[in-house]
Design a protein around this motif. Structure first.
Motif, PDB file in Angstrom:
ATOM      1  N   ILE A  23       0.792   4.751  -7.663  1.00  0.00           N
ATOM      2  CA  ILE A  23       0.214   3.658  -8.455  1.00  0.00           C
ATOM      3  C   ILE A  23      -1.056   3.190  -7.746  1.00  0.00           C
ATOM      4  N   PRO A  24      -2.217   3.603  -8.237  1.00  0.00           N
ATOM      5  CA  PRO A  24      -3.473   3.263  -7.561  1.00  0.00           C
ATOM      6  C   PRO A  24      -3.726   1.757  -7.442  1.00  0.00           C
ATOM      7  N   GLU A  25      -3.233   0.977  -8.404  1.00  0.00           N
ATOM      8  CA  GLU A  25      -3.424  -0.474  -8.337  1.00  0.00           C
ATOM      9  C   GLU A  25      -2.697  -1.074  -7.136  1.00  0.00           C
ATOM     10  N   LEU A  26      -1.508  -0.559  -6.818  1.00  0.00           N
ATOM     11  CA  LEU A  26      -0.792  -1.028  -5.622  1.00  0.00           C
ATOM     12  C   LEU A  26      -1.481  -0.560  -4.354  1.00  0.00           C
ATOM     13  N   GLN A  27      -2.009   0.645  -4.372  1.00  0.00           N
ATOM     14  CA  GLN A  27      -2.774   1.127  -3.218  1.00  0.00           C
ATOM     15  C   GLN A  27      -3.975   0.217  -2.983  1.00  0.00           C
ATOM     16  N   LEU A  28      -4.672  -0.105  -4.055  1.00  0.00           N
ATOM     17  CA  LEU A  28      -5.825  -0.998  -3.963  1.00  0.00           C
ATOM     18  C   LEU A  28      -5.413  -2.368  -3.435  1.00  0.00           C
ATOM     19  N   ALA A  29      -4.329  -2.906  -3.968  1.00  0.00           N
ATOM     20  CA  ALA A  29      -3.860  -4.223  -3.533  1.00  0.00           C
ATOM     21  C   ALA A  29      -3.533  -4.220  -2.042  1.00  0.00           C
ATOM     22  N   GLY A  73       0.807  -1.218   0.000  1.00  0.00           N
ATOM     23  CA  GLY A  73       0.000   0.000   0.000  1.00  0.00           C
ATOM     24  C   GLY A  73       0.837   1.263   0.000  1.00  0.00           C
ATOM     25  N   PHE A  74       1.877   1.290   0.830  1.00  0.00           N
ATOM     26  CA  PHE A  74       2.741   2.473   0.878  1.00  0.00           C
ATOM     27  C   PHE A  74       3.544   2.655  -0.400  1.00  0.00           C
ATOM     28  N   LEU A  75       3.960   1.553  -1.022  1.00  0.00           N
ATOM     29  CA  LEU A  75       4.645   1.681  -2.316  1.00  0.00           C
ATOM     30  C   LEU A  75       3.706   2.287  -3.347  1.00  0.00           C
ATOM     31  N   GLY A  76       2.431   1.905  -3.294  1.00  0.00           N
ATOM     32  CA  GLY A  76       1.447   2.495  -4.185  1.00  0.00           C
ATOM     33  C   GLY A  76       1.278   3.983  -3.957  1.00  0.00           C
ATOM     34  N   ILE A  77       1.313   4.390  -2.686  1.00  0.00           N
ATOM     35  CA  ILE A  77       1.235   5.816  -2.366  1.00  0.00           C
ATOM     36  C   ILE A  77       2.495   6.528  -2.833  1.00  0.00           C
TER      37      ILE A  77
END
Length: 114
Positions: A76-82, A68-72
């Motif tokens: 990358i919204p897909e990583l945030q979602l994951a 989630g933090f890598l997505g932030i």
């Protein structure tokens, strides 16, 4: 004590619903994806050691937070979602008593025996 842990996990599950509301996805996406981390159970088709490893990989809250933090960080919204889905699913499982697995038996978890 078990009820206190269940309330804590339920609160974390509700947090993921709140965090999901900040993402640009329809609500049905959360409902559709919330059970996908259980794909980690497929490792049990090989044996209990592989099953416990794959299950724990998909249900580890630390991994969910990192994703989630890598997505932030990388926007990358897909990583945030994951990350939100992994964290929410893990919390939901723990409300029902399913914890991280030991390699001897699916029913032997860090929360006790099922």
């Amino acid at each position: 004590m078990k009820n206190l842990i269940k309330i804590e996990e339920l609160t974390m599950f509700l947090l993921t619903i709140y965090l999901f509301s900040f993402l640009d996805y329809a609500w049905w996406v959360y409902l559709m994806l919330i059970l996908t981390p259980d794909i980690g159970m497929l490792g049990y088709l090989i044996n209990t050691k592989v099953g416990a490893t794959t299950y724990n990989l998909f249900h580890h809250k630390g991994i969910a937070i990192i994703i989630g933090f890598l997505g932030i960080w990388w926007l990358i919204p897909e990583l945030q979602l994951a990350g939100i889905i992994l964290f929410g699913h893990s919390s939901m499982d723990r409300v029902f008593g399913y914890g991280l697995k030991f390699s001897d038996n699916f029913r032997h978890t860090h929360l006790g025996n099922l």
